[in-house]
Design a protein around this motif. Sequence first.
Motif, PDB file in Angstrom:
ATOM      1  N   TYR A  38      11.588  11.425   4.981  1.00  0.00           N
ATOM      2  CA  TYR A  38      11.656  10.984   6.381  1.00  0.00           C
ATOM      3  C   TYR A  38      13.047  11.290   6.956  1.00  0.00           C
ATOM      4  N   ASP A 135      12.747   5.009  13.344  1.00  0.00           N
ATOM      5  CA  ASP A 135      11.520   5.465  14.015  1.00  0.00           C
ATOM      6  C   ASP A 135      11.707   5.306  15.514  1.00  0.00           C
ATOM      7  N   ALA A 268       9.153  -1.141   6.052  1.00  0.00           N
ATOM      8  CA  ALA A 268       8.971   0.284   6.367  1.00  0.00           C
ATOM      9  C   ALA A 268       7.579   0.737   5.939  1.00  0.00           C
ATOM     10  N   HIS A 271       5.055  -0.586   8.443  1.00  0.00           N
ATOM     11  CA  HIS A 271       5.196   0.105   9.730  1.00  0.00           C
ATOM     12  C   HIS A 271       4.603   1.515   9.669  1.00  0.00           C
ATOM     13  N   PHE A 272       5.044   2.290   8.675  1.00  0.00           N
ATOM     14  CA  PHE A 272       4.608   3.691   8.633  1.00  0.00           C
ATOM     15  C   PHE A 272       3.139   3.800   8.169  1.00  0.00           C
ATOM     16  N   ARG A 275       0.819   3.192  11.094  1.00  0.00           N
ATOM     17  CA  ARG A 275       0.837   4.284  12.079  1.00  0.00           C
ATOM     18  C   ARG A 275       0.470   5.641  11.482  1.00  0.00           C
ATOM     19  N   HIS A 276       0.063   5.633  10.220  1.00  0.00           N
ATOM     20  CA  HIS A 276      -0.217   6.908   9.556  1.00  0.00           C
ATOM     21  C   HIS A 276      -1.426   7.586  10.217  1.00  0.00           C
TER      22      HIS A 276
END
Length: 295
Positions: A38, A135, A268, A271-272, A275-276
Amino acid sequence: MVKKAVLPVAGFGSRMLPASKSIPKEMLPIVDRPAIEYVVKEAVRAGIKDIILVTHSAKTAIEDYFDTLFELESLLEAKGKDTLLAEVRDILPDDVSVISIRQHRALGLGHAVACAAPVVGDEPFAVLLPDVLVDCAGQKEDLGVMVEKYHASGAAQIMVEEVPEERVGQYGIVALKGEVPAPGESAPMTAVVEKPAVEDAPSRLSVVGRYVLPGEIMGILAETPPGAGNEIQLTDAIATLMERAPVDAYAMRGRTFDCGNKAGYLQAIFHFAARHPELGEQVREMMAAEIKVTS
Ligand code: G1P
């Protein structure tokens, strides 16, 4: 032009033990790829062509990840697994190089950055601390804006965000000439102190882990004595740079995740994962179901 970025990855990651005992903490996955990917991709999107890893002999898995794994690629090719093949091949564009330099002794962040001096030369460069993921939720990304501002003004850019008073002792804290700039804007800095006591902190604006610096800082680092924690601090070198050249604090727009500790790392992942592009919907359902079960 800012084409080089220094990523200090030599640290042991004691706050992530035991997971980081035999895997570099930067290689721990956030959903389906290691955290370091990332950060490296963020640098690449900001126009960086040379990624300089300042690393340690225990952390070669990071260099290997960005290298070509010929045997794997030919196996995937032979089996016709084209999507997977593209995923392992396209981690970085062909015009980006990953260069590694060893930090032989753990003498602090300033020392780690100074280890990259032979590759950076006198060019301006970015520093990205790999524990911090940023992000920007589809907006123009902070690092890219910092690079543009450096090109436009020549002033070093130090990314900052406000932290609660009880956490000022964990960060570099800055003082500004005027008002706190609006998110996405910069303002001249007048001081920066590494991990001050609350009563000595000049503000609650913390240095977040993204810097755009002139090559001149390398000479300053070479002469910077150990500071807080008896380590050579990048913050102290920036304070010296401020006596000679303009240095701005850049107010970030995005959101940060500190993957150097367990709670930040889990946040993290939530969150990720949520939203993947492929897994997001399923993950959101799983999270909702999990909350029901545990509440
Ligand atoms: C380093 C820097 C500090 C900065 C922080 C951001 O500290 O020295 O100025 O605020 O990163 O994460 P460390 O977290 O390595 O102790």
